[in-house]
Design an enzyme around this catalytic site. Structure first.
Site, PDB file in Angstrom:
ATOM      1  N   ASN A 129       0.870  -1.186   0.000  1.00 55.65           N
ATOM      2  CA  ASN A 129       0.000   0.000   0.000  1.00 55.65           C
ATOM      3  C   ASN A 129       0.901   1.229   0.000  1.00 55.65           C
ATOM      4  O   ASN A 129       1.496   1.560   1.024  1.00 55.65           O
ATOM      5  CB  ASN A 129      -0.899  -0.029   1.247  1.00 55.65           C
ATOM      6  CG  ASN A 129      -1.707   1.250   1.382  1.00 55.65           C
ATOM      7  OD1 ASN A 129      -1.843   2.010   0.420  1.00 55.65           O
ATOM      8  ND2 ASN A 129      -2.243   1.484   2.571  1.00 55.65           N
ATOM      9  N   LYS A 184       0.078   4.220  -0.222  1.00 60.10           N
ATOM     10  CA  LYS A 184      -0.611   5.393   0.347  1.00 60.10           C
ATOM     11  C   LYS A 184      -0.448   6.596  -0.589  1.00 60.10           C
ATOM     12  O   LYS A 184      -0.366   6.413  -1.789  1.00 60.10           O
ATOM     13  CB  LYS A 184      -0.091   5.696   1.761  1.00 60.10           C
ATOM     14  CG  LYS A 184      -0.025   4.448   2.632  1.00 60.10           C
ATOM     15  CD  LYS A 184       0.081   4.770   4.075  1.00 60.10           C
ATOM     16  CE  LYS A 184       0.418   3.503   4.851  1.00 60.10           C
ATOM     17  NZ  LYS A 184       0.034   3.564   6.236  1.00 60.10           N
ATOM     18  N   GLU A 240      -5.321  -5.368  10.463  1.00 61.57           N
ATOM     19  CA  GLU A 240      -4.366  -4.281  10.632  1.00 61.57           C
ATOM     20  C   GLU A 240      -4.658  -3.528  11.927  1.00 61.57           C
ATOM     21  O   GLU A 240      -5.484  -2.593  11.943  1.00 61.57           O
ATOM     22  CB  GLU A 240      -4.459  -3.301   9.466  1.00 61.57           C
ATOM     23  CG  GLU A 240      -4.078  -3.894   8.127  1.00 61.57           C
ATOM     24  CD  GLU A 240      -3.476  -2.838   7.214  1.00 61.57           C
ATOM     25  OE1 GLU A 240      -2.363  -3.053   6.745  1.00 61.57           O
ATOM     26  OE2 GLU A 240      -4.113  -1.788   7.014  1.00 61.57           O
ATOM     27  N   GLY A 244       2.210   2.180  10.548  1.00 66.07           N
ATOM     28  CA  GLY A 244       3.109   3.321  10.382  1.00 66.07           C
ATOM     29  C   GLY A 244       3.808   3.743  11.661  1.00 66.07           C
ATOM     30  O   GLY A 244       4.366   4.836  11.727  1.00 66.07           O
ATOM     31  N   SER A 247       3.386  -2.215  10.207  1.00 64.40           N
ATOM     32  CA  SER A 247       4.842  -2.174  10.383  1.00 64.40           C
ATOM     33  C   SER A 247       5.544  -3.473   9.981  1.00 64.40           C
ATOM     34  O   SER A 247       6.532  -3.871  10.601  1.00 64.40           O
ATOM     35  CB  SER A 247       5.197  -1.781  11.821  1.00 64.40           C
ATOM     36  OG  SER A 247       4.689  -0.475  12.090  1.00 64.40           O
TER      37      SER A 247
END
Ligand code: PEP
Length: 264
Positions: free
Chosen positions: A9, A11, A168, A174, A216
């Site tokens: 991803n 983002k 998640e 993050g 992470s």
């Protein structure tokens, strides 16, 4: 045997040029390789077409990070499933925690988006996970169960066959704080159990649904995460922006496939 999937991803990162470079490097490294997990790249909308073009001929699929659930109409700023399909996109992330937290997505919109993705033939990756506050209040299992059950509401078993789920934990996204592999495995088992009990006859669906872990994931922790029996792959944010790091995570997926093959 369930599919092993490694999805990146990106983002809101990478210009078209940067996306093309990153996707091309990954495609070059993976072309002709066998025994790979399913590799999916999810760039921003503006780079979808470039990414599809850059991975042509390589074992890499492309996914969108979001979509609207309507077919067309007065929805300024939104993108429909058909628009994604037209670009050669095959996957779509649904209900990522950043969408839920920052853009007002709810269990209900996630359900509507899941229905739309399945109806149009996109492979949905539905994201669920608890916040730190919910974890500290022992609400993890209840939250992921509720999010999963709500996403699947009023959808036929047969239609749900392409479903992919990503666990998640919001506090791990993050932040560099990875969920312990045994705990991620435990929560994913809860999600699988929720799918099994969501409607009569769903036990098979639950057994066949790939459930990924995200939060992470990096080159170092991916091997341990992917040795857990319930963790069928990774949804990777930050580490998917670095070629070598992402390739190492894909390698961890390859190792999982070898181990599963040996056990079968
Ligand atoms: C994500 O964006 O879904 C994610 C898990 O991000 P990160 O890997 O950076 O934690």
């Amino acid at each position: 045997m369930r599919k092993t999937i490694i999805a990146g991803n990106w983002k809101m990162n990478n210009t078209r040029k940067e996306a093309r470079e990153l996707a091309s490097e990954l495609a070059k490294a993976l072309k002709g390789k066998s025994g790979l997990p399913e590799v999916v790249l999810c760039p921003p909308f503006t780079s979808l077409a470039d990414t599809v073009d850059a991975v042509k001929g390589a074992p890499v699929a492309v996914g969108a990070q979001n979509m609207d659930y309507h077919d067309s109409g007065a929805y300024t700023g939104e993108i429909s499933p058909q628009m994604l399909l037209e670009l050669g996109v095959t996957y779509v992330l649904i209900g990522h925690s950043e969408r839920r937290q920052l853009f007002g997505e709810t269990n209900q919109t996630v359900n509507l988006k899941l229905k739309a993705a399945l109806k149009q033939g996109l492979i949905p990756i539905v994201c669920v996970g608890e916040t730190l506050d919910e974890r500290e209040n022992n609400l993890t299992d209840a939250v992921v169960s509720r999010q999963t059950a709500a996403a699947l509401e009023n959808i036929d078993l047969e239609a749900l066959k392409p479903l992919v789920v990503a666990y998640e934990p919001v506090w791990a996204i993050g932040t560099g704080k990875v969920c312990e592999s045994a705990e991620a495995n435990r929560v994913i088992a809860i999600i699988r159990n929720t799918i099994a009990n969501c409607k009569p006859g769903a036990a098979n669906l639950a057994e066949q649904t790939p459930i990924l872990y995200g939060g992470s994931v990096n080159a170092k922790n991916s091997v341990e995460l992917l040795t857990q029996p319930q963790i069928d792959g990774g949804l990777v944010g930050g580490a998917s922006l670095k070629v070598d790091e992402f390739l190492s995570i894909i390698e961890a997926g390859q190792k999982r496939l070898v181990a599963l093959g040996a056990r079968a």
